[in-house]
Enzyme design. Structure first.
Site, PDB file in Angstrom:
ATOM      1  CG  ASP A   1      33.175 -17.729   4.061  1.00  0.00           C
ATOM      2  OD1 ASP A   1      32.933 -18.556   4.958  1.00  0.00           O
ATOM      3  OD2 ASP A   1      32.959 -17.951   2.850  1.00  0.00           O
TER       4      ASP A   1
ATOM      5  NE  ARG B   1      38.185 -19.111  -4.028  1.00  0.00           N
ATOM      6  CZ  ARG B   1      36.868 -19.269  -3.988  1.00  0.00           C
ATOM      7  NH1 ARG B   1      36.154 -18.535  -3.124  1.00  0.00           N
ATOM      8  NH2 ARG B   1      36.255 -20.130  -4.772  1.00  0.00           N
TER       9      ARG B   1
ATOM     10  CG  HIS C   1      35.731 -21.245   2.002  1.00  0.00           C
ATOM     11  ND1 HIS C   1      36.891 -21.220   1.256  1.00  0.00           N
ATOM     12  CD2 HIS C   1      34.755 -20.793   1.170  1.00  0.00           C
ATOM     13  CE1 HIS C   1      36.625 -20.775   0.040  1.00  0.00           C
ATOM     14  NE2 HIS C   1      35.336 -20.506  -0.039  1.00  0.00           N
TER      15      HIS C   1
ATOM     16  CD  GLU D   1      39.906 -21.096   2.824  1.00  0.00           C
ATOM     17  OE1 GLU D   1      39.276 -22.042   2.311  1.00  0.00           O
ATOM     18  OE2 GLU D   1      39.579 -19.915   2.668  1.00  0.00           O
TER      19      GLU D   1
END
Length: 241
Positions: A178, A154, A202, A183
């Site tokens: 990622d 995360r 992600h 986001e």
């Protein structure tokens, strides 16, 4: 998280392990891309420039994996297959069954002592009160110059401003990301255009086999439940995973 209060008579299970293979492949891809300078290759091809260059090898490099659950353990196996030396951190090291992939497993308070040994730092831990802000400017500074961050846990685990600063000064060799603090990643973020960064939306865990793996896991748990046997992946509400 308020699972016990909201649903006091319910056992909740998770899909833990379903994403282990695609995430381990993302980590392996990132390390190979960095060592063989794939981002440089792509830039050279785009600019139609032919100039020989040197990469390096992963063999003998040391990777530190923070979080040795199903994902981190799979990353360890892939790393070992690439000839790397693997160190791991997990909340309860005594629960680890060491195999040939991991040299040693340590508790989270060993992080400052292990960071100076890491050519690659891979974050595969869940987001909890203990892991938020785990890697900040102080921790980045403990890494060897040229070390690489791979984050597929995360974005909250990392101080993104400190990460950007150290990437821009090239103290860090690269980052393969990622997940992010916000986001979708804002278009204003410098991470989009830094030459030593791979931005992934992600999606590292997403696979065309994902749904079938989830169904298989659900069916296993359903059979266990009907037979009054212990279930797989029971959520611990105090840990949040």
């Amino acid at each position: 998280r308020q699972y016990p209060e909201r649903m006091p008579n319910t056992v909740i299970t998770t899909a833990s392990g379903v994403h282990a293979i695609p995430l381990a492949e993302f980590a392996a891809m990132s390390m190979l891309m960095h060592s063989r300078r794939a981002l440089h290759m792509i830039k050279e091809q785009y600019e139609k420039r032919w100039e020989r260059f040197s990469g390096t090898d992963l063999s003998g490099r040391r990777v530190l994996i923070v979080g040795l659950g199903s994902v981190g353990s799979e990353v360890a196996r892939y790393s070992k297959a690439l000839g790397m030396r693997v160190l791991g951190i997990r909340r309860n090291p005594e629960n680890s069954s060491l195999d040939d992939a991991v040299e040693a497993v340590y508790s989270p308070d060993s992080l400052p002592n292990l960071l100076p040994q890491a050519d690659f730092l891979i974050l595969a831990a869940p987001e909890t009160a203990e892991t938020r802000g785990l890697i900040g400017k102080k921790e980045f500074a403990l890494l060897p110059k040229g070390a690489v961050l791979i984050n597929m846990s995360r974005g909250s685990l990392v101080d993104e401003s400190a990460l950007i600063e150290l990437l821009m000064t090239e103290y860090l060799g690269g980052a393969y990301l990622d997940v992010f603090a916000e986001e979708p990643l804002p278009v204003s973020s410098p991470l989009w255009s830094l030459p030593n960064v791979l931005v992934n939306a992600h999606s590292a865990s997403t696979s065309d086999r994902e749904n079938s793996r989830i169904v298989d896991l659900f069916c296993k748990n359903l059979r266990l439940y009907l037979n009054s046997e212990p279930l797989l992946n029971v959520l611990d509400p105090t840990k949040g995973y």
